[in-house]
Design a protein around this motif. Structure first.
Motif, mmCIF file in Angstrom:
data_model
loop_
_atom_site.group_PDB
_atom_site.id
_atom_site.type_symbol
_atom_site.label_atom_id
_atom_site.label_comp_id
_atom_site.label_asym_id
_atom_site.label_seq_id
_atom_site.Cartn_x
_atom_site.Cartn_y
_atom_site.Cartn_z
ATOM 1 N N VAL A 167 0.846 -1.192 0.000
ATOM 2 C CA VAL A 167 0.000 0.000 0.000
ATOM 3 C C VAL A 167 0.882 1.243 0.000
ATOM 4 O O VAL A 167 2.103 1.167 0.176
ATOM 5 N N GLN A 168 0.230 2.383 -0.191
ATOM 6 C CA GLN A 168 0.867 3.677 -0.010
ATOM 7 C C GLN A 168 0.368 4.255 1.309
ATOM 8 O O GLN A 168 -0.834 4.310 1.546
ATOM 9 N N TRP A 169 1.299 4.665 2.156
ATOM 10 C CA TRP A 169 0.909 5.326 3.395
ATOM 11 C C TRP A 169 1.386 6.771 3.332
ATOM 12 O O TRP A 169 2.578 7.038 3.321
ATOM 13 N N LEU A 170 0.437 7.693 3.260
ATOM 14 C CA LEU A 170 0.748 9.120 3.153
ATOM 15 C C LEU A 170 1.751 9.376 2.036
ATOM 16 O O LEU A 170 2.680 10.173 2.168
ATOM 17 N N GLY A 171 1.572 8.670 0.922
ATOM 18 C CA GLY A 171 2.402 8.863 -0.255
ATOM 19 C C GLY A 171 3.687 8.060 -0.273
ATOM 20 O O GLY A 171 4.437 8.136 -1.253
ATOM 21 N N LEU A 176 0.412 -3.374 4.526
ATOM 22 C CA LEU A 176 -0.693 -3.291 5.474
ATOM 23 C C LEU A 176 -0.248 -3.661 6.885
ATOM 24 O O LEU A 176 -0.713 -3.060 7.865
ATOM 25 N N HIS A 177 0.646 -4.619 7.002
ATOM 26 C CA HIS A 177 1.134 -5.002 8.326
ATOM 27 C C HIS A 177 1.840 -3.824 8.993
ATOM 28 O O HIS A 177 1.577 -3.503 10.155
ATOM 29 N N GLU A 237 -4.217 3.510 -1.477
ATOM 30 C CA GLU A 237 -3.571 4.687 -0.901
ATOM 31 C C GLU A 237 -4.235 4.992 0.443
ATOM 32 O O GLU A 237 -5.405 5.359 0.504
ATOM 33 N N LEU A 238 -3.477 4.807 1.517
ATOM 34 C CA LEU A 238 -4.013 4.947 2.867
ATOM 35 C C LEU A 238 -3.453 6.200 3.532
ATOM 36 O O LEU A 238 -2.317 6.588 3.279
#
Length: 271
Positions: A167-171, A176-177, A237-238
């Motif tokens: 995933v993308q976290w804040l770009g 996910l883990h 994108e999270l």
């Protein structure tokens, strides 16, 4: 705004000095399966420390020496790559597919977090361990309680506890883990003590209710959150929306694991 246990805490002027910035950088380094990240484990240890009986606290000091309970919670991650502890690599997680209970699932022949926890607890209660063996078993137990409460350490067997879900976290690239064990917690920019102070707004009835059950129950609790965890946008994108929608789960599991660490220590050493 940090909503915790129906209270709202507004962090202000949290300008870390150089040492804090260096520590934060270290904490953000990838570790694919470490349960809660270091900060998360530290929080569980600090919560536990505040709920020990005086007698149990004295035994903790005897066992750990000058090492704090919070720092001791991460020891099991620190030694997992050492030859003497490679056999513990699978003791940080457990696989329980949807619709099953621990007793029904196929178990790892090398052990898992539930089986290893039960074995180490029995060893501590036996009173037959050397001081070094007691210290190692104690540090494993307090770490494994935290791991069982990080929902993605009770996996489905399909994606390595979310490690395979990129995933993308804040770009930024993440998985996910990592979002659950580190990214959401670190995004608040709070110290361990600030986080613990904010979380510890609980009534005695809730504390009593959470001091129930054992490792198999705690693992089954983690399974309940799977539908929320895997409710992901198509673009993967999270960020703030995902965090704010799910952070109450992180809060609850950190609190429960800290209280249960204290409960276990008090049961063994508090009388």
């Amino acid at each position: 705004m940090l909503a915790i246990c129906s209270r709202t805490v507004y962090p202000k002027n949290l300008m870390p000095h150089l040492l804090s910035a260096v520590l934060l950088f270290i904490l953000m380094l990838p570790d694919p399966a470490q349960g809660w990240g270091r900060t998360g484990h530290f929080i569980t240890g600090e919560i536990a420390q505040r709920h020990l009986t005086p007698e149990a606290a004295a035994h903790v000091e005897r066992i750990l020496g000058e090492t704090s309970l919070a720092v001791a919670t991460v020891w099991m991650d620190q030694v997992r790559s050492q030859d003497a502890f490679r056999h513990t690599a699978d003791w940080h997680w457990v696989t329980i597919p949807d619709g099953m209970r621990y007793e029904e699932a196929e178990h790892n022949p090398n052990g898992d977090v539930v089986e290893a926890f039960e074995r180490q607890i029995a060893a501590l209660k036996s009173g037959e361990l050397s001081p070094e063996e007691e210290r190692d078993a104690f540090r494993m137990v307090i770490h494994m309680i935290g791991d069982m409460h990080q929902p993605l350490h009770v996996g489905t067997g399909e994606d390595r506890g979310g490690n395979d879900v990129r995933v993308q976290w804040l770009g930024n690239r993440s998985n996910l883990h990592r979002v659950w064990d580190t990214d959401m917690i670190e995004s608040w920019g709070l110290t361990t003590t600030q986080f613990t102070d904010a979380l510890l707004i609980l009534d005695e009835e809730t504390i009593a209710a959470w001091k129930q059950g054992g490792p198999r129950d705690w693992a089954h609790e983690s399974m309940v959150y799977r539908s929320d965890i895997y409710d992901l946008p198509e673009n993967l994108e999270l960020g703030w929306e995902y965090r704010n929608r799910n952070f109450h789960i992180v809060e609850k599991r950190l609190l429960q694991s800290g209280l249960r660490i204290a409960m276990v220590i008090n049961e063994i050493y508090g009388s």
